[in-house]
Design an enzyme around this catalytic site. Sequence first.
Site, PDB file in Angstrom:
ATOM      1  CD  GLU A   1      -2.491   0.917   2.920  1.00 15.08           C
ATOM      2  OE1 GLU A   1      -2.091   0.042   3.725  1.00 15.08           O
ATOM      3  OE2 GLU A   1      -3.451   1.657   3.162  1.00 15.08           O
TER       4      GLU A   1
ATOM      5  CE  LYS B   1      -7.109   0.770   3.866  1.00 13.59           C
ATOM      6  NZ  LYS B   1      -5.867   1.173   4.555  1.00 13.59           N
TER       7      LYS B   1
ATOM      8  CB  CYS C   1      -4.033  -2.315   4.425  1.00  9.43           C
ATOM      9  SG  CYS C   1      -3.034  -2.517   5.930  1.00  9.43           S
TER      10      CYS C   1
ATOM     11  CB  VAL D   1       0.492  -0.429  12.306  1.00  8.65           C
ATOM     12  CG1 VAL D   1       1.354   0.432  11.408  1.00  8.65           C
ATOM     13  CG2 VAL D   1      -0.959   0.010  12.226  1.00  8.65           C
TER      14      VAL D   1
HETATM   15  C1  ACM Z   1      -3.948  -0.035   7.161  1.00  9.66           C
HETATM   16  O1  ACM Z   1      -5.059  -0.195   6.657  1.00  9.66           O
HETATM   17  N1  ACM Z   1      -2.986   0.596   6.511  1.00  9.66           N
HETATM   18  C2  ACM Z   1      -3.648  -0.583   8.490  1.00  9.66           C
END
Ligand code: ACM
Length: 263
Positions: free
Chosen positions: A38, A109, A142, A169
């Site tokens: 990402e 996203k 992510c 993370v």
């Molecule tokens: C994330 O979605 N970058 C944790």
Amino acid sequence: MRAAFIQTSPVFGKIAENVEAAVKKIKRLDADLVVLPELFSTGYQFRSKAELMRLSEDARSGYAARRLIETAKEKKTFIVAGLAEKESSKAYNSSILIGPKGFIGLYRKAHLFWNEKKIFAPGDTPFRVYRAGGAKVGMMICFDWVFPEAARTLALKGAEIICQPSNLVLPYCPQAMITRSIENRVFSITANRVGTEERIKGKALKFIGSSQIVSPGGRLLYRAGDKKEESKVVEIDPEEARDKEITPLNNIIRDRRKDLYKS
Ligand code: ACM
């Protein structure tokens, strides 16, 4: 099919440097499909929307996209990469799919994580499945992992490989993606980054690496470490993802009880 991830450690804001480092790594791999993390070209922790707008690029004609398109043509490979996408006054946390003939698809996203909500526009693209050589691939990014609907929607639309550019993370995703693969009987490729960013004082983020490739049966075909940059190619057969029988009497798609799922 040779499927790969590249686990990177980008330098915040240094687009040309980060892109050229990734291009060099793609050129060294012998892969049919390569997944990058990402926001691979910019880094993650933007200080403001203004900074994000300054560093985000067009998904088709920005520097990152152009260099990946050139590389995909030269290497005759498919590439999935996460980047900060600018469209007029908005910026999206996006993923692009590129092939040997050029740009193929865009995903923005859907489920923004934490402070991303303050600067990125929420995704407005449906979960879609694309042909990539002999395989059908879908993209999620992510934090989409925590919403099982994302992977499920891609699987219902025929995805055999779910590509997941990430900047993880929290510690949960690598294990959770094994479940996403099992419950949908699809391959998943998670490409994460390593390193730490503390561009906002007291808000250090440590990225967990652990990029991985999982089979439709939930087998962890490879998982990277949590500290170093790393690239890995794994030979997979996308046809494995077409078999949705978990036992001779259980088909994970047909056995769903949609009549009981209404909320
Ligand atoms: C994330 O979605 N970058 C944790």
